[in-house]
Design an enzyme around this catalytic site. Sequence first.
Site, PDB file in Angstrom:
ATOM      1  N   ASP A 129     -60.901 -36.262  12.512  1.00 51.57           N
ATOM      2  CA  ASP A 129     -60.216 -36.191  13.580  1.00 51.57           C
ATOM      3  C   ASP A 129     -60.815 -35.124  14.771  1.00 51.57           C
ATOM      4  O   ASP A 129     -61.118 -36.243  16.012  1.00 51.57           O
ATOM      5  CB  ASP A 129     -59.264 -35.468  13.224  1.00 51.57           C
TER       6      ASP A 129
ATOM      7  N   SER B 174     -47.440 -34.407   7.562  1.00 48.23           N
ATOM      8  CA  SER B 174     -48.496 -33.550   7.288  1.00 48.23           C
ATOM      9  C   SER B 174     -48.781 -31.968   7.169  1.00 48.23           C
ATOM     10  O   SER B 174     -49.030 -31.514   6.543  1.00 48.23           O
ATOM     11  CB  SER B 174     -49.903 -33.558   9.060  1.00 48.23           C
TER      12      SER B 174
ATOM     13  N   GLU C  35     -43.416 -30.715  21.669  1.00 53.61           N
ATOM     14  CA  GLU C  35     -43.755 -29.452  21.633  1.00 53.61           C
ATOM     15  C   GLU C  35     -43.204 -28.736  21.985  1.00 53.61           C
ATOM     16  O   GLU C  35     -42.509 -27.499  21.823  1.00 53.61           O
ATOM     17  CB  GLU C  35     -45.876 -29.617  21.195  1.00 53.61           C
TER      18      GLU C  35
ATOM     19  N   HIS D  51     -54.304 -27.669  10.378  1.00 57.68           N
ATOM     20  CA  HIS D  51     -54.881 -28.324  10.563  1.00 57.68           C
ATOM     21  C   HIS D  51     -55.644 -27.586  12.366  1.00 57.68           C
ATOM     22  O   HIS D  51     -55.800 -27.458  12.913  1.00 57.68           O
ATOM     23  CB  HIS D  51     -54.310 -29.818  10.841  1.00 57.68           C
TER      24      HIS D  51
HETATM   25  C1  LIG Z   1     -49.606 -33.643  21.639  1.00 56.55           C
HETATM   26  C2  LIG Z   1     -50.036 -33.872  20.325  1.00 56.55           C
HETATM   27  N1  LIG Z   1     -48.223 -34.087  19.508  1.00 56.55           N
HETATM   28  C3  LIG Z   1     -49.535 -34.303  18.065  1.00 56.55           C
HETATM   29  C4  LIG Z   1     -49.989 -35.293  17.987  1.00 56.55           C
HETATM   30  C5  LIG Z   1     -50.944 -36.464  16.815  1.00 56.55           C
HETATM   31  N2  LIG Z   1     -50.033 -37.587  16.759  1.00 56.55           N
HETATM   32  C6  LIG Z   1     -50.811 -38.116  16.844  1.00 56.55           C
HETATM   33  S1  LIG Z   1     -50.464 -40.099  16.899  1.00 56.55           S
HETATM   34  C7  LIG Z   1     -48.715 -39.758  16.867  1.00 56.55           C
HETATM   35  C8  LIG Z   1     -47.824 -40.177  17.041  1.00 56.55           C
HETATM   36  C9  LIG Z   1     -48.090 -41.697  18.304  1.00 56.55           C
HETATM   37  O1  LIG Z   1     -47.216 -42.410  18.147  1.00 56.55           O
HETATM   38  P1  LIG Z   1     -47.422 -43.613  18.981  1.00 56.55           P
HETATM   39  O2  LIG Z   1     -47.688 -43.272  20.807  1.00 56.55           O
HETATM   40  O3  LIG Z   1     -46.282 -44.630  19.437  1.00 56.55           O
HETATM   41  O4  LIG Z   1     -48.783 -44.400  18.861  1.00 56.55           O
HETATM   42  P2  LIG Z   1     -48.971 -45.869  18.350  1.00 56.55           P
HETATM   43  O5  LIG Z   1     -47.817 -46.049  17.047  1.00 56.55           O
HETATM   44  O6  LIG Z   1     -49.310 -46.879  19.078  1.00 56.55           O
HETATM   45  O7  LIG Z   1     -49.948 -46.064  17.513  1.00 56.55           O
HETATM   46  C10 LIG Z   1     -48.716 -38.157  16.640  1.00 56.55           C
HETATM   47  C11 LIG Z   1     -47.617 -37.783  16.435  1.00 56.55           C
HETATM   48  C12 LIG Z   1     -50.482 -35.977  18.702  1.00 56.55           C
HETATM   49  N3  LIG Z   1     -51.987 -36.605  18.927  1.00 56.55           N
HETATM   50  N4  LIG Z   1     -50.797 -35.688  19.855  1.00 56.55           N
END
Ligand SMILES: Cc1ncc(C[n+]2csc(CCOP(=O)(O)OP(=O)(O)O)c2C)c(N)n1
Lengths: 318, 275
Positions: free
Chosen positions: A113, A34, A55, A105
């Site tokens: 979102d 992204s 992070e 973003h």
């Molecule tokens: C603190 C934070 N960093 C990055 C994101 C962006 N983000 C949204 S979903 C995601 C991946 C999540 O993966 P997972 O926890 O395995 O969820 P699933 O595969 O079950 O959807 C990321 C990096 C976020 N929402 N919050």
Amino acid sequence: MISESLRETYGEELAILGEGHKNLVVLDADLSSSTKTSIFGKKFPDRFFNMGISEQSMVTAAAGLALSGKKVFASTFAVFLMRTYEQMRQSVCYNNLDVNFVVTHAGITVGEDGATHQIVEDVGIMSGLPNMKVIVPADSYEARSVIDYLVESGTGPNYVRLSREKFPLLYDDNYSFHPGVSSTLRDGSDITIIGMGVMVSFALKAAEILKQKGIGVRVINMSSIKPIDKKAIIKAANETGRIVTVEEHSIYNGLGSRVAEVISENHPVHLKRLGMMDTFGKSGKSWELFDYFHMGVDDIVKVSEECFRKETYYENIS
Amino acid sequence: MEAYDVVDLKRISNVIRRKVIEMVYSAKSGHPGGSLSAADILTVLYFKEMNIDPLHPDDPDRDRFIMSKGHASPGLYATLSVRGFFPESFLSGFRKLNSKLEGHVHRGVPGVEVSTGSLGQGLGVGVGMALAGKLDQRSYRVFVLVGDGEIEEGNIWESIMAANKYHLNNLIAILDRNRIQLDGFTRDIMPLNNIPDMIASFGWNVIEIDGHDHNQIISAIEEAKESLEKPTFVVANTVKGKGVSYMENNPKYHGSPPASEEEYRLAISELSGGE
Ligand SMILES: Cc1ncc(C[n+]2csc(CCOP(=O)(O)OP(=O)(O)O)c2C)c(N)n1
């Protein structure tokens, strides 16, 4: 108007600059597809570190890399970088390191979102950090020029705020960014609109409408929020006597607040700030959200007219 | 509430999955993958294991659920509506202006305990609720659904330590172990060799199951409820995008809706099988 993606430009430019600058390293936190650092990552896998959804680990590692002579770029969504405020303060800014946080973003142009992702406080948070410079490009030409500047002659720490949406083009290949220098995109003598990010192109549209109403508007793109272009602000205060600020950010601690500081210390004039009014964002299409939050072109016109017609400096507070 | 058997639960899971697809297709955005992987877990919690009443969403003794991976909002919203917390007609407003259904899990929606969307924070909120339950001598339990990408956040492990310290046997976390995060497969982005052992070494009770087998989910939760001292982590092995052939195990559908009318129809028809 043609629009282009600033984050796409960022990723592509990094990948180009990576060839000549072997000490350039790039970090991300599971958002590289992204933020577009993935473009650099595919080309230079050895100098790209995907730190996962961590992070704080990304920011502290960025500090270590910079302390070891690397020029570091670290990216994620603006909102998620904020959870590392204290790591940025302690490990990066206090040590005054060459770390460039290029976030995407930011603001309400995240759209669907929703509120959790639409950070409108980041410019304020980052501006408060000693040593940190804060830059908000208004189009993709400016974004490219900022990245070139940071890689070729700048030193960190820097915070560069990019968006999800494409923004209308304002400049061309001749544009070159310099910290602390704004650019005047249109001149007028009745009022000045100082904008940041996508609001600059909104301001230009508003200026066109105001012209038809007999109001001459100067439009300034204040992409360098810190250091801010004091000279241009004082000059505008002096020459147009009225200033409106427009930003895709809270009116607290962002562009409007910085401009207010400069004019109240140097040359007090009528000021109106337009932006997010101390509120969280909302899910919706990016561009419809500007009207929802009273930050659209029509709102800029309205506020500018009010500011222009205001007779006394002080609000009637009785 | 009527007692549902496993056949009913399977049917409800498919209804939830179809609604997930409808929501993200109508919104032209949103996160189907991690909603589909969690659908069976959500079904068992809301239709079998949790002590909740849609007519009394503020009952101080209700069980709490936290969707720590707040991007799986379609899964939670669909579940809440099917369970009767709000009309199913709300779902078509998902991610649109003038709708309550914010893109990420939002506390203004009936039945939602806390807003989430920034990963890594929900488990800690659950720790707080579990501490309050102990302080107030209430018997409610706190359930938290966590993503396997999400556990890369340090905050998660800080909360894991706190839950162990305070013997929060009223806290039950469930890991949606679908092996995919945003940028790709978890093994590539941030390899974790043995998650069950890692968590167990922090003092938790760990139960590993097939997260699509309703019977296994039920027995894991029942076992967790018996824990006398320890918090429990149920590590549920799942498939991201479960139930839609082209979404299964495909990182692309982490955050993308069906790409075309054909994809949409295919998803709905695959999820309508056997009915
Ligand atoms: C603190 C934070 N960093 C990055 C994101 C962006 N983000 C949204 S979903 C995601 C991946 C999540 O993966 P997972 O926890 O395995 O969820 P699933 O595969 O079950 O959807 C990321 C990096 C976020 N929402 N919050």
